[in-house]
Design a protein around this motif. Structure first.
Motif, PDB file in Angstrom:
ATOM      1  N   ALA A  49     -17.272 -34.117 -20.326  1.00  0.00           N
ATOM      2  CA  ALA A  49     -16.317 -34.328 -19.239  1.00  0.00           C
ATOM      3  C   ALA A  49     -16.021 -35.802 -19.083  1.00  0.00           C
ATOM      4  CB  ALA A  49     -16.846 -33.762 -17.928  1.00  0.00           C
ATOM      5  N   SER A  50     -14.843 -36.094 -18.553  1.00  0.00           N
ATOM      6  CA  SER A  50     -14.437 -37.474 -18.290  1.00  0.00           C
ATOM      7  C   SER A  50     -13.769 -37.524 -16.924  1.00  0.00           C
ATOM      8  CB  SER A  50     -13.461 -37.941 -19.376  1.00  0.00           C
ATOM      9  OG  SER A  50     -12.962 -39.232 -19.100  1.00  0.00           O
ATOM     10  N   VAL A  51     -13.938 -38.649 -16.227  1.00  0.00           N
ATOM     11  CA  VAL A  51     -13.319 -38.814 -14.915  1.00  0.00           C
ATOM     12  C   VAL A  51     -12.709 -40.198 -14.824  1.00  0.00           C
ATOM     13  CG1 VAL A  51     -15.485 -39.575 -13.841  1.00  0.00           C
ATOM     14  CG2 VAL A  51     -13.682 -38.597 -12.414  1.00  0.00           C
ATOM     15  N   SER A  52     -11.544 -40.270 -14.200  1.00  0.00           N
ATOM     16  CA  SER A  52     -10.858 -41.543 -14.035  1.00  0.00           C
ATOM     17  C   SER A  52     -11.524 -42.381 -12.950  1.00  0.00           C
ATOM     18  CB  SER A  52      -9.395 -41.296 -13.664  1.00  0.00           C
ATOM     19  OG  SER A  52      -9.304 -40.642 -12.395  1.00  0.00           O
ATOM     20  N   TRP A  53     -11.189 -43.673 -12.925  1.00  0.00           N
ATOM     21  CA  TRP A  53     -11.752 -44.563 -11.913  1.00  0.00           C
ATOM     22  C   TRP A  53     -11.442 -44.065 -10.510  1.00  0.00           C
ATOM     23  CZ3 TRP A  53      -9.064 -47.605  -8.297  1.00  0.00           C
ATOM     24  CH2 TRP A  53      -9.881 -48.449  -7.542  1.00  0.00           C
ATOM     25  N   SER A  54     -10.219 -43.585 -10.293  1.00  0.00           N
ATOM     26  CA  SER A  54      -9.822 -43.105  -8.972  1.00  0.00           C
ATOM     27  C   SER A  54     -10.530 -41.805  -8.598  1.00  0.00           C
ATOM     28  CB  SER A  54      -8.310 -42.879  -8.924  1.00  0.00           C
ATOM     29  OG  SER A  54      -7.946 -41.834  -9.811  1.00  0.00           O
ATOM     30  N   GLY A  55     -11.065 -41.104  -9.606  1.00  0.00           N
ATOM     31  CA  GLY A  55     -11.703 -39.817  -9.347  1.00  0.00           C
ATOM     32  C   GLY A  55     -10.728 -38.657  -9.257  1.00  0.00           C
ATOM     33  N   ASP A  59     -11.225 -34.352 -17.022  1.00  0.00           N
ATOM     34  CA  ASP A  59     -10.972 -33.648 -18.271  1.00  0.00           C
ATOM     35  C   ASP A  59     -12.297 -33.064 -18.748  1.00  0.00           C
ATOM     36  OD1 ASP A  59      -9.527 -34.588 -21.518  1.00  0.00           O
ATOM     37  OD2 ASP A  59      -9.651 -32.659 -20.490  1.00  0.00           O
ATOM     38  N   TYR A  60     -12.255 -31.876 -19.345  1.00  0.00           N
ATOM     39  CA  TYR A  60     -13.479 -31.196 -19.753  1.00  0.00           C
ATOM     40  C   TYR A  60     -13.378 -30.692 -21.184  1.00  0.00           C
ATOM     41  CZ  TYR A  60     -14.643 -31.084 -14.786  1.00  0.00           C
ATOM     42  OH  TYR A  60     -14.934 -31.441 -13.490  1.00  0.00           O
ATOM     43  N   GLY A  61     -14.519 -30.635 -21.850  1.00  0.00           N
ATOM     44  CA  GLY A  61     -14.577 -29.963 -23.132  1.00  0.00           C
ATOM     45  C   GLY A  61     -14.371 -28.465 -22.925  1.00  0.00           C
ATOM     46  N   ASP A  62     -13.807 -27.804 -23.924  1.00  0.00           N
ATOM     47  CA  ASP A  62     -13.458 -26.398 -23.777  1.00  0.00           C
ATOM     48  C   ASP A  62     -14.660 -25.506 -23.480  1.00  0.00           C
ATOM     49  OD1 ASP A  62     -10.876 -26.497 -26.369  1.00  0.00           O
ATOM     50  OD2 ASP A  62     -10.805 -26.974 -24.232  1.00  0.00           O
ATOM     51  N   LYS A  65     -15.667 -25.774 -19.498  1.00  0.00           N
ATOM     52  CA  LYS A  65     -14.686 -25.574 -18.418  1.00  0.00           C
ATOM     53  C   LYS A  65     -15.082 -24.381 -17.551  1.00  0.00           C
ATOM     54  CE  LYS A  65     -10.608 -27.518 -20.668  1.00  0.00           C
ATOM     55  NZ  LYS A  65      -9.283 -27.238 -21.288  1.00  0.00           N
ATOM     56  N   GLY A  66     -15.009 -24.587 -16.244  1.00  0.00           N
ATOM     57  CA  GLY A  66     -15.343 -23.538 -15.299  1.00  0.00           C
ATOM     58  C   GLY A  66     -16.827 -23.462 -14.961  1.00  0.00           C
ATOM     59  N   GLN A  82     -22.397 -31.919 -12.472  1.00  0.00           N
ATOM     60  CA  GLN A  82     -23.037 -30.703 -11.983  1.00  0.00           C
ATOM     61  C   GLN A  82     -22.851 -29.615 -13.033  1.00  0.00           C
ATOM     62  OE1 GLN A  82     -24.866 -30.101  -9.168  1.00  0.00           O
ATOM     63  NE2 GLN A  82     -25.212 -28.036  -9.991  1.00  0.00           N
ATOM     64  N   MET A  83     -23.959 -29.082 -13.536  1.00  0.00           N
ATOM     65  CA  MET A  83     -23.915 -28.091 -14.609  1.00  0.00           C
ATOM     66  C   MET A  83     -24.448 -26.771 -14.082  1.00  0.00           C
ATOM     67  SD  MET A  83     -25.190 -30.420 -17.828  1.00  0.00           S
ATOM     68  CE  MET A  83     -26.859 -30.597 -17.201  1.00  0.00           C
ATOM     69  N   ASP A  84     -23.592 -25.776 -14.023  1.00  0.00           N
ATOM     70  CA  ASP A  84     -23.956 -24.445 -13.527  1.00  0.00           C
ATOM     71  C   ASP A  84     -23.821 -23.410 -14.634  1.00  0.00           C
ATOM     72  OD1 ASP A  84     -22.187 -25.372 -10.564  1.00  0.00           O
ATOM     73  OD2 ASP A  84     -24.361 -25.360 -10.850  1.00  0.00           O
ATOM     74  N   ASN A  85     -24.492 -22.276 -14.432  1.00  0.00           N
ATOM     75  CA  ASN A  85     -24.445 -21.181 -15.407  1.00  0.00           C
ATOM     76  C   ASN A  85     -24.749 -21.696 -16.817  1.00  0.00           C
ATOM     77  OD1 ASN A  85     -24.104 -18.597 -16.445  1.00  0.00           O
ATOM     78  ND2 ASN A  85     -21.878 -18.793 -16.604  1.00  0.00           N
TER      79      ASN A  85
END
Length: 127
Positions: A49-55, A59-62, A65-66, A82-85
């Motif tokens: 996953a990646s997140v911009s400075w603004s938050g 973007d997520y790896g396939d 996702k979810g 946060q990693m679930d399931n």
């Protein structure tokens, strides 16, 4: 010089959850992208996953996702994954990466786009 420190790895059963944190310290940039990647021995490092400075941009790896969520806390230069399931195939060493950017909405998917990396933290999902 930017120091990148990860924490929160460990072992969990399938279906469980883990929370990874990453903090950047040292030289401070006004805008920067932060990301999580993972690597299995003998395989290439891949985007989680990646997140911009603004938050506001993520973007997520396939494959995650979810199930995984990335978030940013700018005052503390911290990003949380946060990693679930969780599944056995999520077992890997997870790396945090930081890249200065003049675009507050930018996310980055490629390993080669990041300059600063942490040492990695092990995540193991098994019965």
């Amino acid at each position: 010089q930017v120091d990148v420190t990860e924490s929160g790895g460990g072992s969990v059963r399938p279906g469980g959850s883990l929370r990874l944190s990453c903090t950047a310290s040292g030289r401070f940039f006004s805008n920067y992208v932060m990301g999580w990647f993972r690597q299995i021995p003998g395989m290439e490092r891949e985007l989680v996953a990646s997140v911009s400075w603004s938050g506001t941009s993520t973007d997520y790896g396939d494959t995650v996702k979810g199930r995984f969520t990335i978030s940013k806390d700018n005052p503390d230069n911290t990003v949380v994954l946060q990693m679930d399931n969780l599944k056995p195939e999520d077992t890997a060493v997870y790396f945090c990466a930081v890249e200065p950017s003049g675009n507050s909405a930018l996310t980055l998917r490629m390993v080669s786009s990041y300059t600063y990396w942490g040492q990695g933290t092990q995540v193991t999902v098994s019965t």
